[in-house]
Write a protein that holds these residues in place. Structure first.
Motif, PDB file in Angstrom:
ATOM      1  N   ASP A  20      44.644  29.558  89.677  1.00  0.00           N
ATOM      2  CA  ASP A  20      45.122  29.181  88.340  1.00  0.00           C
ATOM      3  C   ASP A  20      45.769  30.327  87.573  1.00  0.00           C
ATOM      4  O   ASP A  20      46.719  30.117  86.826  1.00  0.00           O
ATOM      5  N   LEU A  21      45.239  31.539  87.735  1.00  0.00           N
ATOM      6  CA  LEU A  21      45.721  32.664  86.938  1.00  0.00           C
ATOM      7  C   LEU A  21      46.464  33.717  87.760  1.00  0.00           C
ATOM      8  O   LEU A  21      47.158  34.555  87.184  1.00  0.00           O
ATOM      9  N   GLY A  22      46.261  33.678  89.078  1.00  0.00           N
ATOM     10  CA  GLY A  22      46.789  34.734  89.935  1.00  0.00           C
ATOM     11  C   GLY A  22      45.686  35.703  90.277  1.00  0.00           C
ATOM     12  O   GLY A  22      44.842  36.034  89.428  1.00  0.00           O
ATOM     13  N   PHE A  30      31.674  38.946  89.900  1.00  0.00           N
ATOM     14  CA  PHE A  30      32.564  37.790  89.838  1.00  0.00           C
ATOM     15  C   PHE A  30      33.084  37.419  91.231  1.00  0.00           C
ATOM     16  O   PHE A  30      34.224  36.987  91.387  1.00  0.00           O
ATOM     17  N   SER A  31      32.233  37.585  92.260  1.00  0.00           N
ATOM     18  CA  SER A  31      32.681  37.396  93.639  1.00  0.00           C
ATOM     19  C   SER A  31      32.249  36.070  94.242  1.00  0.00           C
ATOM     20  O   SER A  31      32.352  35.882  95.454  1.00  0.00           O
ATOM     21  N   ASN A  32      31.771  35.146  93.427  1.00  0.00           N
ATOM     22  CA  ASN A  32      31.483  33.799  93.894  1.00  0.00           C
ATOM     23  C   ASN A  32      32.756  33.158  94.433  1.00  0.00           C
ATOM     24  O   ASN A  32      33.816  33.247  93.816  1.00  0.00           O
ATOM     25  N   ALA A  33      32.665  32.496  95.583  1.00  0.00           N
ATOM     26  CA  ALA A  33      33.862  31.947  96.240  1.00  0.00           C
ATOM     27  C   ALA A  33      34.606  30.954  95.349  1.00  0.00           C
ATOM     28  O   ALA A  33      35.847  30.999  95.236  1.00  0.00           O
ATOM     29  N   ALA A  34      33.887  30.042  94.705  1.00  0.00           N
ATOM     30  CA  ALA A  34      34.542  29.062  93.843  1.00  0.00           C
ATOM     31  C   ALA A  34      35.200  29.741  92.645  1.00  0.00           C
ATOM     32  O   ALA A  34      36.309  29.385  92.237  1.00  0.00           O
ATOM     33  N   PHE A  35      34.511  30.719  92.097  1.00  0.00           N
ATOM     34  CA  PHE A  35      35.026  31.480  90.953  1.00  0.00           C
ATOM     35  C   PHE A  35      36.335  32.174  91.321  1.00  0.00           C
ATOM     36  O   PHE A  35      37.353  32.049  90.630  1.00  0.00           O
ATOM     37  N   LEU A  36      36.309  32.910  92.445  1.00  0.00           N
ATOM     38  CA  LEU A  36      37.488  33.670  92.862  1.00  0.00           C
ATOM     39  C   LEU A  36      38.663  32.769  93.200  1.00  0.00           C
ATOM     40  O   LEU A  36      39.800  33.040  92.808  1.00  0.00           O
ATOM     41  N   THR A  37      38.397  31.705  93.939  1.00  0.00           N
ATOM     42  CA  THR A  37      39.502  30.851  94.362  1.00  0.00           C
ATOM     43  C   THR A  37      40.103  30.066  93.201  1.00  0.00           C
ATOM     44  O   THR A  37      41.320  29.858  93.145  1.00  0.00           O
ATOM     45  N   ALA A  38      39.264  29.653  92.274  1.00  0.00           N
ATOM     46  CA  ALA A  38      39.789  28.931  91.107  1.00  0.00           C
ATOM     47  C   ALA A  38      40.659  29.846  90.248  1.00  0.00           C
ATOM     48  O   ALA A  38      41.780  29.485  89.870  1.00  0.00           O
ATOM     49  N   LEU A  39      40.148  31.030  89.942  1.00  0.00           N
ATOM     50  CA  LEU A  39      40.919  31.941  89.103  1.00  0.00           C
ATOM     51  C   LEU A  39      42.151  32.451  89.834  1.00  0.00           C
ATOM     52  O   LEU A  39      43.215  32.617  89.231  1.00  0.00           O
ATOM     53  N   SER A  79      39.649  40.623  85.484  1.00  0.00           N
ATOM     54  CA  SER A  79      39.968  40.906  84.082  1.00  0.00           C
ATOM     55  C   SER A  79      39.769  39.688  83.196  1.00  0.00           C
ATOM     56  O   SER A  79      39.314  39.818  82.053  1.00  0.00           O
ATOM     57  N   ALA A  80      40.089  38.498  83.696  1.00  0.00           N
ATOM     58  CA  ALA A  80      39.932  37.291  82.879  1.00  0.00           C
ATOM     59  C   ALA A  80      38.465  37.042  82.511  1.00  0.00           C
ATOM     60  O   ALA A  80      38.145  36.902  81.323  1.00  0.00           O
ATOM     61  N   PRO A  81      37.543  36.985  83.485  1.00  0.00           N
ATOM     62  CA  PRO A  81      36.144  36.759  83.088  1.00  0.00           C
ATOM     63  C   PRO A  81      35.569  37.893  82.251  1.00  0.00           C
ATOM     64  O   PRO A  81      34.719  37.644  81.380  1.00  0.00           O
ATOM     65  N   LEU A  82      36.021  39.111  82.495  1.00  0.00           N
ATOM     66  CA  LEU A  82      35.570  40.205  81.633  1.00  0.00           C
ATOM     67  C   LEU A  82      35.963  39.934  80.186  1.00  0.00           C
ATOM     68  O   LEU A  82      35.175  40.152  79.262  1.00  0.00           O
ATOM     69  N   SER A  83      37.182  39.466  79.988  1.00  0.00           N
ATOM     70  CA  SER A  83      37.651  39.194  78.627  1.00  0.00           C
ATOM     71  C   SER A  83      36.854  38.075  77.974  1.00  0.00           C
ATOM     72  O   SER A  83      36.731  38.031  76.750  1.00  0.00           O
ATOM     73  N   TRP A  84      36.297  37.172  78.774  1.00  0.00           N
ATOM     74  CA  TRP A  84      35.509  36.061  78.239  1.00  0.00           C
ATOM     75  C   TRP A  84      34.071  36.467  77.916  1.00  0.00           C
ATOM     76  O   TRP A  84      33.510  36.018  76.925  1.00  0.00           O
ATOM     77  N   TYR A  85      33.476  37.282  78.780  1.00  0.00           N
ATOM     78  CA  TYR A  85      32.043  37.504  78.713  1.00  0.00           C
ATOM     79  C   TYR A  85      31.593  38.849  78.156  1.00  0.00           C
ATOM     80  O   TYR A  85      30.501  38.952  77.606  1.00  0.00           O
ATOM     81  N   CYS A  86      32.392  39.894  78.333  1.00  0.00           N
ATOM     82  CA  CYS A  86      31.871  41.235  78.060  1.00  0.00           C
ATOM     83  C   CYS A  86      31.748  41.537  76.568  1.00  0.00           C
ATOM     84  O   CYS A  86      32.432  40.942  75.735  1.00  0.00           O
ATOM     85  N   ARG A  87      30.844  42.509  76.279  1.00  0.00           N
ATOM     86  CA  ARG A  87      30.661  43.029  74.929  1.00  0.00           C
ATOM     87  C   ARG A  87      30.782  44.544  74.996  1.00  0.00           C
ATOM     88  O   ARG A  87      30.692  45.145  76.068  1.00  0.00           O
ATOM     89  N   SER A  88      30.931  45.152  73.858  1.00  0.00           N
ATOM     90  CA  SER A  88      31.216  46.584  73.826  1.00  0.00           C
ATOM     91  C   SER A  88      30.075  47.445  74.358  1.00  0.00           C
ATOM     92  O   SER A  88      30.291  48.602  74.720  1.00  0.00           O
TER      93      SER A  88
END
Length: 206
Positions: free
Chosen positions: A93-95, A81-90, A101-110
């Motif tokens: 917006d989220l801190g 999750f180290s893409n520059a746009a990804f990191l700066t946006a989150l 943790s946010a993208p993990l909650s969106w994408y991950c499976r057990s």
């Protein structure tokens, strides 16, 4: 002894003193640790899961690099999750503490695997990622260094700790360990090769 010789000696010492522990604190040899790590990756591949690598700064660069190598060369879909746009946006917006943790909650499976790379082992973004991964049932592996009582060191199923005093040595060692993991998984043996490796898909050789 000149500076280079001292530095390379300290890097070699840090690698030779690698400590691998399970979540209960019980120790295992480096060889056992990498065998377990490769086994986790085989489980992820067999189940159709994903690996997630996260880190800050230099560790983010390692995460990006290894995510590509694992996907392209190792055949195990791996994301960072180290893409520059990804990191700066989150971060905006989220801190920043939630950028992993946010993208993990969106994408991950057990059946996925989280791998954290943190020299200090104490970054809040890393700690939050581990917390989210555990809440989703993921297996977790940590790479850390510096202080032996860093926070992430006991939070993974397997924890790889480099006992060194400086970021440079820990970061260099982590890059080596990450390649050991992938190369062992792929069966690449530098000591057995007589031809140079070529990563072109038409000429690739182990």
């Amino acid at each position: 002894m000149n500076y280079y010789k001292k530095y390379s000696a300290m890097l070699s010492q840090a690698l030779s003193q690698l400590e691998v522990n399970q979540s209960d604190g019980s120790a295992m040899s480096a060889e056992e640790g990498f065998e377990q790590l490769c086994s986790l990756s085989r489980d992820v591949r067999a189940s159709g899961g994903r690996q997630y690598l996260v880190g800050n700064g230099a560790s983010a660069a390692f995460a990006n690099h290894m995510a590509l190598d694992w996907t392209k060369n190792g055949g195990v879909p791996t994301h960072s999750f180290s893409n520059a746009a990804f990191l700066t946006a989150l971060g905006n917006d989220l801190g920043y503490d939630e950028v992993f943790s946010a993208p993990l909650s969106w994408y991950c499976r057990s059946d996925d695997l989280l791998v954290t790379i943190s020299s200090s082992g104490n970054s809040l973004s890393i700690m939050n990622a581990i917390k989210t991964a555990r809440s989703k049932g993921l297996r977790v592996v940590t790479f850390s260094g510096l202080k032996p009582d860093n926070k992430s060191r006991r939070l993974g199923d397997f924890n790889f700790y480099i006992p060194a005093y400086t970021y440079g040595i820990v970061e260099c060692a982590h890059q080596v360990l990450l390649h050991v993991w992938l190369d062992q998984f792929m069966g690449i043996k530098e000591w057995d090769l007589t031809e140079f490796q070529n990563m072109n898909s038409q000429e690739f050789k182990l």
